[in-house]
Scaffold this motif. Sequence first.
Motif, PDB file in Angstrom:
ATOM      1  N   LEU A 142     -21.624  55.493 -88.728  1.00 52.98           N
ATOM      2  CA  LEU A 142     -21.688  56.943 -88.795  1.00 52.98           C
ATOM      3  C   LEU A 142     -22.676  57.488 -87.769  1.00 52.98           C
ATOM      4  O   LEU A 142     -23.782  56.958 -87.605  1.00 52.98           O
ATOM      5  CB  LEU A 142     -22.110  57.393 -90.199  1.00 52.98           C
ATOM      6  N   TYR A 168     -26.382  49.630 -96.711  1.00 54.19           N
ATOM      7  CA  TYR A 168     -26.356  50.553 -95.574  1.00 54.19           C
ATOM      8  C   TYR A 168     -27.704  50.541 -94.884  1.00 54.19           C
ATOM      9  O   TYR A 168     -28.723  50.140 -95.454  1.00 54.19           O
ATOM     10  CB  TYR A 168     -25.971  51.972 -96.000  1.00 54.19           C
ATOM     11  N   ILE A 179     -28.310  57.885 -94.597  1.00 54.75           N
ATOM     12  CA  ILE A 179     -26.991  58.260 -95.126  1.00 54.75           C
ATOM     13  C   ILE A 179     -27.152  58.828 -96.527  1.00 54.75           C
ATOM     14  O   ILE A 179     -27.829  58.235 -97.372  1.00 54.75           O
ATOM     15  CB  ILE A 179     -26.032  57.053 -95.145  1.00 54.75           C
ATOM     16  N   ALA A 209     -19.907  59.904 -97.934  1.00 58.05           N
ATOM     17  CA  ALA A 209     -21.089  59.380 -97.237  1.00 58.05           C
ATOM     18  C   ALA A 209     -21.256  60.162 -95.942  1.00 58.05           C
ATOM     19  O   ALA A 209     -20.313  60.274 -95.154  1.00 58.05           O
ATOM     20  CB  ALA A 209     -20.918  57.891 -96.944  1.00 58.05           C
ATOM     21  N   GLU A 210     -22.449  60.675 -95.736  1.00 62.58           N
ATOM     22  CA  GLU A 210     -22.686  61.546 -94.576  1.00 62.58           C
ATOM     23  C   GLU A 210     -24.047  61.254 -93.971  1.00 62.58           C
ATOM     24  O   GLU A 210     -25.027  61.035 -94.671  1.00 62.58           O
ATOM     25  CB  GLU A 210     -22.610  63.007 -95.016  1.00 62.58           C
ATOM     26  N   LEU A 260     -22.756  51.709 -92.676  1.00 64.04           N
ATOM     27  CA  LEU A 260     -22.388  51.653 -94.082  1.00 64.04           C
ATOM     28  C   LEU A 260     -21.443  50.476 -94.298  1.00 64.04           C
ATOM     29  O   LEU A 260     -20.454  50.325 -93.576  1.00 64.04           O
ATOM     30  CB  LEU A 260     -21.712  52.961 -94.504  1.00 64.04           C
TER      31      LEU A 260
END
Length: 231
Positions: A35, A50, A54, A84-85, A90
């Motif tokens: 990400l 992760y 996140i 998930a941002e 991840l």
Amino acid sequence: MSEYTISQFVEKTKQNDAEHDYFELEKPQMLEINLNNQAVWTKAGSMVAYTGNIDFKREGILSGGLGKFLKKAISGEGAKLMKAEGTGRLYVADSGKYVQILQLNEESICVNGNDVLAHDQSLKSDITMLKSIAGMMSGGLFQVKLSGKGMVAISTHGHPLTLLVTPDSPVYTDPNATVAWSGNLSPDLKSNVSFKSLIGRGSGEEFQMKFSGTGWVLIQPYEEVYFQEKA
């Protein structure tokens, strides 16, 4: 015995730093999502690790409003997604199932709701149900139709097989072994009375999904049974 040292074990099993694709198959049964100020939907409970920064938010996949009845009628865990941002790596997995990565280019696919591991936030997702299956089977009641341009990861028990559907050769599958199919196909439910009479009681073989037209169907070498969420 040098091959059994801890350093050798770490070297053999460590993450692969050579590639950093958005969706990357880190291991056959583990997906790495890289990400970069992005958001992705993953199956609730699938996060195993992760790195980076996140944030996670859990939401019901049916929160768009199909009603409380349908929410209770489907599998609890398979009905939920986790958003998930942020920025980082991840890692997600689903009960040791194999991970299949697909890139949609303005295309659409239908996936059994329990087999959606992750998908790009940019993809449009719709819930579809086979009305004829509802009430007859304890699982596999709903499918997620994903369309647009973006990445999708689905999970399968064992190595899957893709069957081609042609106008003169429809394909019949066990609903509990059916993972995904091309978005242009609309399966029908077929009841096989002879199977019911032979076995003497209800079973997955009593019902089959019939795919007609032109497209493909993905099946797995395993009949996955889903359990309904208690009211």
